[in-house]
Design a protein around this motif. Structure first.
Motif, mmCIF file in Angstrom:
data_model
loop_
_atom_site.group_PDB
_atom_site.id
_atom_site.type_symbol
_atom_site.label_atom_id
_atom_site.label_comp_id
_atom_site.label_asym_id
_atom_site.label_seq_id
_atom_site.Cartn_x
_atom_site.Cartn_y
_atom_site.Cartn_z
ATOM 1 N N ASP A 36 -3.434 -4.763 -9.368
ATOM 2 C CA ASP A 36 -4.058 -3.979 -8.304
ATOM 3 C C ASP A 36 -4.804 -4.889 -7.332
ATOM 4 O OD1 ASP A 36 -3.233 -1.513 -9.288
ATOM 5 O OD2 ASP A 36 -4.998 -1.318 -10.578
ATOM 6 N N VAL A 49 -8.368 -3.313 -0.022
ATOM 7 C CA VAL A 49 -7.323 -2.311 0.202
ATOM 8 C C VAL A 49 -7.225 -1.951 1.680
ATOM 9 C CG1 VAL A 49 -6.631 0.081 -0.248
ATOM 10 C CG2 VAL A 49 -7.350 -1.387 -2.134
ATOM 11 N N ARG A 50 -8.360 -1.814 2.354
ATOM 12 C CA ARG A 50 -8.365 -1.408 3.758
ATOM 13 C C ARG A 50 -7.516 -2.333 4.624
ATOM 14 N NH1 ARG A 50 -13.827 -1.076 7.075
ATOM 15 N NH2 ARG A 50 -13.523 -3.292 6.936
ATOM 16 N N GLU A 89 -1.823 5.578 -1.469
ATOM 17 C CA GLU A 89 -2.976 5.894 -2.312
ATOM 18 C C GLU A 89 -3.637 4.653 -2.889
ATOM 19 O OE1 GLU A 89 -1.951 8.766 -5.275
ATOM 20 O OE2 GLU A 89 -0.996 10.090 -3.808
ATOM 21 N N ARG A 90 -2.828 3.681 -3.268
ATOM 22 C CA ARG A 90 -3.382 2.465 -3.862
ATOM 23 C C ARG A 90 -2.577 1.256 -3.402
ATOM 24 N NH1 ARG A 90 -0.866 3.973 -9.698
ATOM 25 N NH2 ARG A 90 1.145 3.183 -9.101
ATOM 26 N N TRP A 104 -1.215 -2.791 -4.424
ATOM 27 C CA TRP A 104 -0.907 -3.714 -5.508
ATOM 28 C C TRP A 104 -0.203 -4.950 -4.954
ATOM 29 C CZ3 TRP A 104 4.335 -4.531 -5.973
ATOM 30 C CH2 TRP A 104 5.173 -3.533 -5.476
ATOM 31 N N GLN A 116 -3.917 -1.068 4.533
ATOM 32 C CA GLN A 116 -3.598 0.282 4.988
ATOM 33 C C GLN A 116 -3.051 0.252 6.412
ATOM 34 O OE1 GLN A 116 -7.399 2.099 4.347
ATOM 35 N NE2 GLN A 116 -6.813 2.848 2.330
ATOM 36 N N TYR A 166 0.892 -1.162 0.000
ATOM 37 C CA TYR A 166 0.000 0.000 0.000
ATOM 38 C C TYR A 166 0.922 1.200 0.000
ATOM 39 C CZ TYR A 166 -3.510 3.433 1.192
ATOM 40 O OH TYR A 166 -4.330 4.526 1.169
ATOM 41 N N PRO A 192 -8.073 -5.566 -5.238
ATOM 42 C CA PRO A 192 -9.467 -5.126 -5.333
ATOM 43 C C PRO A 192 -9.783 -4.117 -4.233
ATOM 44 C CG PRO A 192 -9.324 -7.514 -5.524
ATOM 45 C CD PRO A 192 -7.951 -7.020 -5.148
ATOM 46 N N GLU A 193 -10.560 -3.097 -4.567
ATOM 47 C CA GLU A 193 -10.866 -1.999 -3.644
ATOM 48 C C GLU A 193 -11.377 -2.492 -2.291
ATOM 49 O OE1 GLU A 193 -10.578 1.712 -2.417
ATOM 50 O OE2 GLU A 193 -10.052 1.114 -4.457
ATOM 51 N N ARG A 194 -12.175 -3.558 -2.277
ATOM 52 C CA ARG A 194 -12.740 -4.050 -1.022
ATOM 53 C C ARG A 194 -11.680 -4.627 -0.092
ATOM 54 N NH1 ARG A 194 -12.212 -8.458 -3.573
ATOM 55 N NH2 ARG A 194 -13.253 -10.402 -3.685
#
Length: 186
Positions: free
Chosen positions: A52, A58-59, A40-41, A43, A62, A37, A54-56
């Motif tokens: 990448d 990413v948390r 910002e994004r 991978w 972080q 992380y 998946p957005e779900r």
């Protein structure tokens, strides 16, 4: 780790740079993966290439989320995390533990217990992934001092009551210089 194919050994190196960078390198018998992380994004680099997260998911990478799950440390000045004192609980051996719950926007509730004698975190529990998933419990032990900070060098992880992971730390460095290139996507 416990997998459908049996027990797997892995070596993992984690680089955590607050407030918003994390890199996890995992070497398994058949492959090495890197999860990053960059603030910002997120991978992943694995045998299929670089892609990448998946957005779900990413948390989960972080640092704020990781820190709350990592010995339940948090930054109260942000005001985003709300602690709540819970009733004390007894473990299987009858020892009394203090309990706290942490919650906030974008954060599923997590709880921590500590032994009153040491105030060291003995266990934490949280739901990983989506609501309705089994509770993950991590129990900590073998605390050692690193630059004046007590750190658990051993942990066991259970999901839905089933053991899934044993973690043994070999080395921790606090405030060590980290190459910024480690967080750059190739």
């Amino acid at each position: 780790m416990t997998s459908p194919d049996g027990r797997i050994e892995a070596r993992t190196t984690t680089y955590l740079e607050y407030p918003n960078h994390v890199r996890v390198e995992t070497t398994l018998p058949e492959a090495t993966t890197v999860q990053v992380y960059d603030g910002e994004r997120a991978w992943i680099r694995d045998p299929r290439g670089v892609h990448d997260v998946p957005e779900r998911l990413v948390r989960d990478l972080q640092p704020v989320s990781s820190a709350i799950r990592s010995r339940c440390s948090w930054r109260p000045e942000s005001g985003a995390v709300r602690p709540r004192l819970m009733p004390d609980v007894k473990d299987d051996d009858g020892h009394l533990h203090h309990a706290l719950e942490f919650s906030g926007p974008g954060l599923d509730p997590s709880s921590c217990t500590s032994l009153p004698i040491t105030d060291l975190i003995s266990k934490q529990a949280y739901v990983a992934g989506a609501p309705g998933q089994p509770v993950v419990e991590e129990a900590f032990g073998d605390y050692r001092s690193v630059d004046g900070v007590r750190v658990a060098y051993a942990a066991t992880v259970r999901r839905g009551g089933q053991p899934i992971l044993e973690r043994h730390v070999t080395d921790i460095k606090i405030n060590a210089a980290i190459d910024p290139g480690l967080f750059k996507r190739p």
